[in-house]
Scaffold this motif. Sequence first.
Motif, PDB file in Angstrom:
ATOM      1  N   GLU A   1       0.831  -1.204   0.000  1.00 23.39           N
ATOM      2  CA  GLU A   1       0.000   0.000   0.000  1.00 23.39           C
ATOM      3  C   GLU A   1       0.868   1.256   0.000  1.00 23.39           C
ATOM      4  O   GLU A   1       0.563   2.237  -0.676  1.00 23.39           O
ATOM      5  CB  GLU A   1      -0.931   0.002   1.213  1.00 23.39           C
ATOM      6  N   GLU A   2       1.965   1.220   0.758  1.00 25.86           N
ATOM      7  CA  GLU A   2       2.870   2.380   0.780  1.00 25.86           C
ATOM      8  C   GLU A   2       3.516   2.590  -0.584  1.00 25.86           C
ATOM      9  O   GLU A   2       3.654   3.735  -1.038  1.00 25.86           O
ATOM     10  CB  GLU A   2       3.953   2.182   1.841  1.00 25.86           C
TER      11      GLU A   2
ATOM     12  N   THR B   1       2.035   6.446  -6.995  1.00 28.84           N
ATOM     13  CA  THR B   1       0.919   7.218  -7.544  1.00 28.84           C
ATOM     14  C   THR B   1       1.174   8.710  -7.389  1.00 28.84           C
ATOM     15  O   THR B   1       0.974   9.502  -8.325  1.00 28.84           O
ATOM     16  CB  THR B   1      -0.398   6.812  -6.859  1.00 28.84           C
ATOM     17  N   GLU B   2       1.609   9.128  -6.209  1.00 26.32           N
ATOM     18  CA  GLU B   2       1.920  10.546  -6.004  1.00 26.32           C
ATOM     19  C   GLU B   2       3.039  10.992  -6.939  1.00 26.32           C
ATOM     20  O   GLU B   2       2.997  12.110  -7.487  1.00 26.32           O
ATOM     21  CB  GLU B   2       2.325  10.786  -4.544  1.00 26.32           C
TER      22      GLU B   2
ATOM     23  N   ARG C   1      -6.602  13.057 -11.227  1.00 28.79           N
ATOM     24  CA  ARG C   1      -6.979  11.869 -10.466  1.00 28.79           C
ATOM     25  C   ARG C   1      -8.382  11.412 -10.834  1.00 28.79           C
ATOM     26  O   ARG C   1      -9.291  12.229 -10.996  1.00 28.79           O
ATOM     27  CB  ARG C   1      -6.917  12.167  -8.954  1.00 28.79           C
TER      28      ARG C   1
ATOM     29  N   HIS D   1       0.854   4.096  -2.880  1.00 30.08           N
ATOM     30  CA  HIS D   1       0.634   5.517  -2.605  1.00 30.08           C
ATOM     31  C   HIS D   1       1.782   6.367  -3.125  1.00 30.08           C
ATOM     32  O   HIS D   1       1.564   7.391  -3.791  1.00 30.08           O
ATOM     33  CB  HIS D   1       0.466   5.730  -1.099  1.00 30.08           C
TER      34      HIS D   1
END
Length: 259
Positions: free
Chosen positions: A239-240, A246-247, A258, A243
């Motif tokens: 998940e990290e 994606t950023e 987005r 994230h």
Amino acid sequence: MLIDSHCHLNYPDFAPDYADMLARAGNAGVGLMQTICTKMEEFPTVLAIAEANSTIYCSIGVHPHHAGEGEMVTTAELLEKSAHPKVIGLGETGLDYYYEHSPREAQRESFRRHIAASQQNGLPIIVHTRDADDDTLAILEETQNAAPFPALIHCFSSSRALAEHCLNMGIYISLSGILTFKKAEELRATAKDIPLNRILIETDAPYLAPIPYRGKRNEPAYVKEVAQCLAELRGVSAEEIGHATTENFFRLFKKATRP
């Protein structure tokens, strides 16, 4: 959310189950994809794919394999076509001295024309480099010093030295399914040390399917395996990684919004 920053959805490999392939991507948590242009004559098809789906963007450019074919793309043409709101990157461009499908000088000139477009409109360059690290780095350093521009080394599989030089220039690095291959120990060691805020992930589908799909057609859903491998390497959660990458994507590809 995961983003497949580099795939080729216009390729005929996806024709038999295109809708199902997109559904599998969504089910795997892939919220956005960028389908990549490799030659100008395919751009209308690439753009149509992006226009038909809110979760797909595209690029405009000429792969080094095609740099010597016909009349070379101009910077003006790249600027004109990249003005479309669905076009978020320039490329893939760069140098490939492994296959030598185009003369090296034609590759270098095409690469420079893409960079010139980026220097004018600010869209990131999507760089392909294979067996051409020295020339790739020389062109990037020369042009960055003249007028900085955003860039990404896609499907990174080169040396730690190239990664470090590119990172020092502010260039991002994208990791693909190669990261999962058994013989990719050197790449994994490099990937472990790349700053997390400078990494993107991709499939390069339909090529380079990650383990456990090696030998099969690749597809955007499998970017999840790249994220999982990277997470295990760095001792963090998937998940990290999702994230962070994606950023990073939205920081680099500023025209994308987005979903």
